[in-house]
Each structure stands twice: as C-alpha cells, then as structure tokens.
Design a protein around this motif. Sequence first.
Motif: not given
Ligand code: FMN
Length: 395
Positions: A80-82, A109-111, A159-161, A311-317, A335-337
């Motif tokens: 995921a973009p971070m 790649l995140s903005t 596009v993140t909303t 989909i994302d958010s909370g996936f670890r396994r 993301g976080r992993p």
């Molecule tokens: C440190 C960090 C920075 C993030 N930065 C962005 C970002 O720049 N753009 C974005 O769309 N989402 C960002 N996210 C959200 C992630 O893209 C993703 O939706 C989310 O981390 C997924 O959940 P998970 O961490 O439980 O896997 C960020 C998340 C983290 C943990």
Amino acid sequence: MADFSAIHSVEDLRRLAARRLPKPVFDFIDGGAEDEVAVRFNRAAFERVRFRPRTVVDVTKRSLEVDLFGKRTAAPIAIAPMGSLSSFAPNAEIAMARACAAAGVPYGLSTAAAVSIDRLRETVPEARLWFQLYVFNDERVNRAMVERAQRAGYEALLVTTDTHMPPKRERDRRNGFSLTVKKTPANIAHVLSKPRWVWEVYLKQGLPRMEIIEAEVPEVRDHIAGVQYFQGNRRASFDYGHIRELRRIWKGPLLIKGVMRPDEAEQALAAGADGIIMSNHGGRNLDHAAAPFEMLPEVADAVGKRMTILIDSGFRRGTDVAKAIALGANGVLFGRPAAFAVAAGGEAGVGHFLGLMKDELDRVLGYLGCNSPDELGRDHLLIDRLPPGHNAPSL
Ligand SMILES: Cc1cc2nc3c(=O)[nH]c(=O)nc-3n(C[C@H](O)[C@H](O)[C@H](O)COP(=O)(O)O)c2cc1C
C-alpha cells in the motif's frame, strides 16, 4: 545480510521494528485514530470467518498467480502507498519497490513519498509501480503529478479520498510527533537510545523531503516546508466530478482508495473508475469505521463483476488474504506490515515479509483444496451471524 531466521510473522517484524525505531516513530506507524477501536476491529473482523476445507483433492499444481489489470501477477498482494517511509529506514521507497519487483507484485508510491515519481522509475525500472494521489486544492499541482506519473509509465492511479480531514492520532499528539519529532527530554532520550536509526536515517540520509511535492511546487524546498504544504493544502471538497476529470487525464486503471460502501462504489464506477481500494486507512483516520473486510460481501455483490476490488486494513496473514479473495476481492494491500519490514531490515526485510505472505497463502490454498486463488469462493468459508435483530451488515 540480515538474519531473518527468527522472523516468522508480521508480529515478529513489528517487534523488531519497535526495537529499531525511536518510540515516536514506531508509534506513528503502529497507531490509529482516537481509541484505536477501528485498528483492533480490523483484526477482530477476520475471526468471525473460518474455513471449510476440502481435503480429498490433488493440490500439487498450486500457483499463487492471478490476473491484475490484464497482467499476470505473482500473488494477489501489493504494498500500500505510505508516506514518511524514509523516516523509518534509509531510501525506504526504493527498498520497497525493489523487493516488490523481485517478488513480482506491485508497489504503491505515495504522494507523501521521499522519492520523486521520476527518480523511483529510473532507479527501479523493473518495478510495477502504482501512483497514489492525495488531492490538493491547487488543481495545477494535481494535474502535474498525474501527468508525470503517466509519462513515467506508472501502471495505475490510486486516488485516496478518506484523508481529507486532519486525523486525531493521540499517540502522535502525546509524543509531540507532527512536523518533526518535538525536542522534549523524553524524545531526545528515545532518539538517542536508537543510535543505528540516528546514523542511518537522520545523519547519513538526512530527514526525508517530499520530492513529489517539491517537483511541482517551487516554494517547497525542505522537509518542514514539504510537510507544511502537505498538511495545509489538502482538498476537502473532492467529488465525482473530480473523478471524471482525472479519468480524462489518466489513461490506465483508475482506482478510488477509501471507498467501502456499495453506493459509493457504484458512483465511482459511473464516474469512470476501474476499481476501488476498500480501506479505512488502517484505522488511522475515522475511529469506529467499519472494517473493510466486513463490508466486502455487500460491495462484491454490488459491483464485483464490473470493477476491480482491492482491499486493505488489518491484513497480517495469508489466511486473511485467502478470506478476502474468497469473498470477492481481486487483491490485498499491506500497509503497516511492510513499514515494519522495511524498518526491521530494509529491502531484505520487505522481501522476507512478502515471502512469508506467499508461503502462508500457498499453505492455505493447499489446505483448502485449491490450486489457485481463483478457485477460492464463499463455499470455503463459515461466517458468523450476529443474533437476529442486530443491525449489522452482511458478513
Ligand atoms: C505509516 C503510514 C503511512 C501511510 N500513508 C499513506 C499515504 O500516504 N497515502 C495513502 O493513501 N495511504 C496511506 N496510508 C494507509 C495505507 O495505504 C493503508 O491503507 C493502510 O496502512 C492499510 O492498513 P494496514 O496498515 O492495517 O495494513 C498509510 C499508512 C501508514 C501505516
């Protein structure tokens, strides 16, 4: 070469990252909004779904490959973009892109990244790159970033909303983590207790700059100005007209990240989006937001045949990934992993993490009697129902 022989799970990576990073930096990755109920529920939602394995099956022809945007992909996963990644490890975006390329999966790649759109493309030409757009008030800046990503051959635009308001992340507020880490006695002690981070990230690399924004906004020339621009210029008035506008500029797959409802998915589709990324931003923005995973069945029923659902958010396994694919997702983002992995061991750490996820997913497939993720379906799942009268959606 780092030794990952004792790292068997995302939780192991998280612990290692906690040892490597100053506490305010670790908390920035690990934390969520307010009481962090959404963070916890993102994980808990998976426990309401269990497997119904089929065991008398030949599973010797297993492959994790799937089709994503018409291309064979090594597994239905991506990073995921971070933003801020290069505050966790030196040149973290490049490390991520290289590890993803080696694993045959895409990298977002995140903005807010510390490497420009062009520099990442030139440095890792073999990577399959997606560009994530945070929409700013200045239309010229938005357009310039999107056109640059198009010219550089990025595959998809995300596009993140869901981040149009500044989030209330209380760990960050308590730690004095906003523009930079505030120089309190406690933070100085936290930072000095991690000399390796101080040397690699702070001294050798230098605090990361927002190169993507710097490329389009001449007055942004250092770390602080970049973060200030980022925090002060995000657009809270994004609507479907903007999606239609982006659709006219962007030729490749266009995905809306943060959509979790069937009605919004329908409208995104009507505005020209090719897909959505169901996400609550990892519970980092709206506390008590539903877990995207629990919203997945109703969204897949509504639009699954007509648009790509990531989909994302909370996936670890691997089991989490298999459950989402079985419920109708085309792929899962981590993301976080991945952030923990890059902090724990740079490119090798991310490679190890992706290897763990592939190994786990392969094992689930085999145990469920499947040779491909495409064979996963709701028949493989046993789904808890809430007591009658409880107004909960369709899981
Ligand atoms: C440190 C960090 C920075 C993030 N930065 C962005 C970002 O720049 N753009 C974005 O769309 N989402 C960002 N996210 C959200 C992630 O893209 C993703 O939706 C989310 O981390 C997924 O959940 P998970 O961490 O439980 O896997 C960020 C998340 C983290 C943990």
